[in-house]
Each structure stands twice: as C-alpha cells, then as structure tokens.
Design a protein around this motif. Structure first.
Motif, PDB file in Angstrom:
ATOM      1  N   GLN A  66       0.846  -1.190   0.000  1.00  0.00           N
ATOM      2  CA  GLN A  66       0.000   0.000   0.000  1.00  0.00           C
ATOM      3  C   GLN A  66       0.886   1.246   0.000  1.00  0.00           C
ATOM      4  O   GLN A  66       1.908   1.296   0.684  1.00  0.00           O
ATOM      5  CB  GLN A  66      -0.894   0.017   1.235  1.00  0.00           C
ATOM      6  CG  GLN A  66      -1.794   1.225   1.297  1.00  0.00           C
ATOM      7  CD  GLN A  66      -2.625   1.245   2.569  1.00  0.00           C
ATOM      8  OE1 GLN A  66      -2.567   0.332   3.375  1.00  0.00           O
ATOM      9  NE2 GLN A  66      -3.378   2.308   2.728  1.00  0.00           N
ATOM     10  N   LYS A  67       0.465   2.252  -0.745  1.00  0.00           N
ATOM     11  CA  LYS A  67       1.223   3.491  -0.840  1.00  0.00           C
ATOM     12  C   LYS A  67       0.352   4.656  -0.392  1.00  0.00           C
ATOM     13  O   LYS A  67      -0.789   4.777  -0.803  1.00  0.00           O
ATOM     14  CB  LYS A  67       1.701   3.705  -2.275  1.00  0.00           C
ATOM     15  CG  LYS A  67       2.755   2.706  -2.683  1.00  0.00           C
ATOM     16  CD  LYS A  67       2.788   2.505  -4.166  1.00  0.00           C
ATOM     17  CE  LYS A  67       3.748   1.425  -4.564  1.00  0.00           C
ATOM     18  NZ  LYS A  67       3.336   0.103  -4.128  1.00  0.00           N
ATOM     19  N   ASP A  68       0.906   5.499   0.443  1.00  0.00           N
ATOM     20  CA  ASP A  68       0.197   6.686   0.905  1.00  0.00           C
ATOM     21  C   ASP A  68       0.542   7.869   0.019  1.00  0.00           C
ATOM     22  O   ASP A  68       1.340   7.759  -0.920  1.00  0.00           O
ATOM     23  CB  ASP A  68       0.568   6.984   2.360  1.00  0.00           C
ATOM     24  CG  ASP A  68       0.067   5.906   3.307  1.00  0.00           C
ATOM     25  OD1 ASP A  68      -1.024   5.362   3.051  1.00  0.00           O
ATOM     26  OD2 ASP A  68       0.777   5.607   4.287  1.00  0.00           O
ATOM     27  N   TRP A  69      -0.024   9.020   0.334  1.00  0.00           N
ATOM     28  CA  TRP A  69       0.153  10.199  -0.499  1.00  0.00           C
ATOM     29  C   TRP A  69       1.615  10.645  -0.555  1.00  0.00           C
ATOM     30  O   TRP A  69       2.056  11.213  -1.553  1.00  0.00           O
ATOM     31  CB  TRP A  69      -0.747  11.331  -0.021  1.00  0.00           C
ATOM     32  CG  TRP A  69      -0.392  11.856   1.344  1.00  0.00           C
ATOM     33  CD1 TRP A  69      -0.867  11.414   2.541  1.00  0.00           C
ATOM     34  CD2 TRP A  69       0.519  12.913   1.628  1.00  0.00           C
ATOM     35  NE1 TRP A  69      -0.298  12.125   3.562  1.00  0.00           N
ATOM     36  CE2 TRP A  69       0.556  13.069   3.036  1.00  0.00           C
ATOM     37  CE3 TRP A  69       1.301  13.752   0.848  1.00  0.00           C
ATOM     38  CZ2 TRP A  69       1.343  14.014   3.663  1.00  0.00           C
ATOM     39  CZ3 TRP A  69       2.087  14.701   1.474  1.00  0.00           C
ATOM     40  CH2 TRP A  69       2.102  14.825   2.869  1.00  0.00           C
ATOM     41  N   GLU A  70       2.384  10.397   0.497  1.00  0.00           N
ATOM     42  CA  GLU A  70       3.780  10.813   0.521  1.00  0.00           C
ATOM     43  C   GLU A  70       4.586  10.146  -0.596  1.00  0.00           C
ATOM     44  O   GLU A  70       5.461  10.772  -1.207  1.00  0.00           O
ATOM     45  CB  GLU A  70       4.430  10.483   1.866  1.00  0.00           C
ATOM     46  CG  GLU A  70       3.857  11.236   3.032  1.00  0.00           C
ATOM     47  CD  GLU A  70       2.790  10.464   3.773  1.00  0.00           C
ATOM     48  OE1 GLU A  70       2.249   9.475   3.214  1.00  0.00           O
ATOM     49  OE2 GLU A  70       2.472  10.847   4.914  1.00  0.00           O
ATOM     50  N   THR A  75       7.592  10.602  -5.688  1.00  0.00           N
ATOM     51  CA  THR A  75       7.830  10.102  -7.041  1.00  0.00           C
ATOM     52  C   THR A  75       7.510  11.155  -8.101  1.00  0.00           C
ATOM     53  O   THR A  75       8.183  11.225  -9.134  1.00  0.00           O
ATOM     54  CB  THR A  75       7.031   8.817  -7.325  1.00  0.00           C
ATOM     55  OG1 THR A  75       5.642   9.065  -7.093  1.00  0.00           O
ATOM     56  CG2 THR A  75       7.527   7.677  -6.457  1.00  0.00           C
ATOM     57  N   LEU A  76       6.506  11.996  -7.849  1.00  0.00           N
ATOM     58  CA  LEU A  76       6.221  13.095  -8.777  1.00  0.00           C
ATOM     59  C   LEU A  76       7.368  14.095  -8.798  1.00  0.00           C
ATOM     60  O   LEU A  76       7.771  14.569  -9.869  1.00  0.00           O
ATOM     61  CB  LEU A  76       4.913  13.786  -8.402  1.00  0.00           C
ATOM     62  CG  LEU A  76       4.503  14.958  -9.292  1.00  0.00           C
ATOM     63  CD1 LEU A  76       4.277  14.486 -10.721  1.00  0.00           C
ATOM     64  CD2 LEU A  76       3.257  15.624  -8.747  1.00  0.00           C
ATOM     65  N   ALA A  77       7.920  14.407  -7.633  1.00  0.00           N
ATOM     66  CA  ALA A  77       9.070  15.315  -7.579  1.00  0.00           C
ATOM     67  C   ALA A  77      10.259  14.723  -8.329  1.00  0.00           C
ATOM     68  O   ALA A  77      10.964  15.427  -9.057  1.00  0.00           O
ATOM     69  CB  ALA A  77       9.438  15.613  -6.128  1.00  0.00           C
ATOM     70  N   LEU A  78      10.488  13.435  -8.171  1.00  0.00           N
ATOM     71  CA  LEU A  78      11.576  12.766  -8.884  1.00  0.00           C
ATOM     72  C   LEU A  78      11.333  12.790 -10.392  1.00  0.00           C
ATOM     73  O   LEU A  78      12.257  13.029 -11.182  1.00  0.00           O
ATOM     74  CB  LEU A  78      11.729  11.330  -8.402  1.00  0.00           C
ATOM     75  CG  LEU A  78      12.872  10.528  -8.984  1.00  0.00           C
ATOM     76  CD1 LEU A  78      14.210  11.164  -8.630  1.00  0.00           C
ATOM     77  CD2 LEU A  78      12.818   9.102  -8.474  1.00  0.00           C
TER      78      LEU A  78
END
Length: 99
Positions: A66-70, A75-78
């Motif tokens: 499971q992945k949270d918003w962080e 990953t978007l910043a990367l």
C-alpha cells in the motif's frame, strides 16, 4: 538493482523528457505552437504510465504494498527532476538560439 528497475528508470527518464523535445503533442499531432499546458498534460500522462509500469513490475515480483500520499509526492518530484534537462533545453537554450 534488477533489470526491471533499470527499465523503469529508463522509461521514466524518456517519458519525463519527451514532452519538451518535440512540437508534436504526444508525438503524434503537430501543433503550430505547443503551450506550457500541453507539456503539463503530457508530463502527467507520462507520470501515470510510469506508475502503471511500476505497479506491473511490483506485482510480478510479489505482493503490492500500500502506498500513501507521501509516496506519490516524492515520485512526482523525482519525475519532474528527470524532466529538467529537456525543460532547460526547450525554454532556455532552444528559444535563445532560434529567436
């Protein structure tokens, strides 16, 4: 690192840079002037495709965590950092040389 990780990183770099390297929208539709909004849409689609590929690779390796918003913010910043070289070429070097 596994082969899947190298493939994912290569795909992410290519998809992050591709919106800024061509006047064509998604590499198909020729536009007279490609606005920054077009680049943002292409960047968002590239991020989504990279995420889908990462999900597929993770599902093949085992259970998907499971992945949270962080996770998505990082990953978007990367992904945006990956896009930096083509962004600089498009908006700082390319327009200066073709003015």
């Amino acid at each position: 690192m596994t082969t899947a990780m190298y493939v994912l990183l290569l795909v992410a770099v290519v998809l992050a840079n591709s919106p800024f390297l061509s006047q064509k929208w998604f590499g198909i539709i020729t536009l007279p002037r490609k606005h920054f909004g077009h680049h943002l849409v292409e960047l968002a689609v590239g991020y989504a495709l990279t995420g889908v590929l990462a999900y597929v690779f993770e599902a093949q390796a085992g259970p998907v965590h499971q992945k949270d918003w962080e996770f998505f913010v990082v990953t978007l910043a990367l992904f945006v950092v990956f896009a930096f070289p083509a962004f600089v070429w498009r908006y700082f070097w390319h327009s200066r040389n073709h003015a």
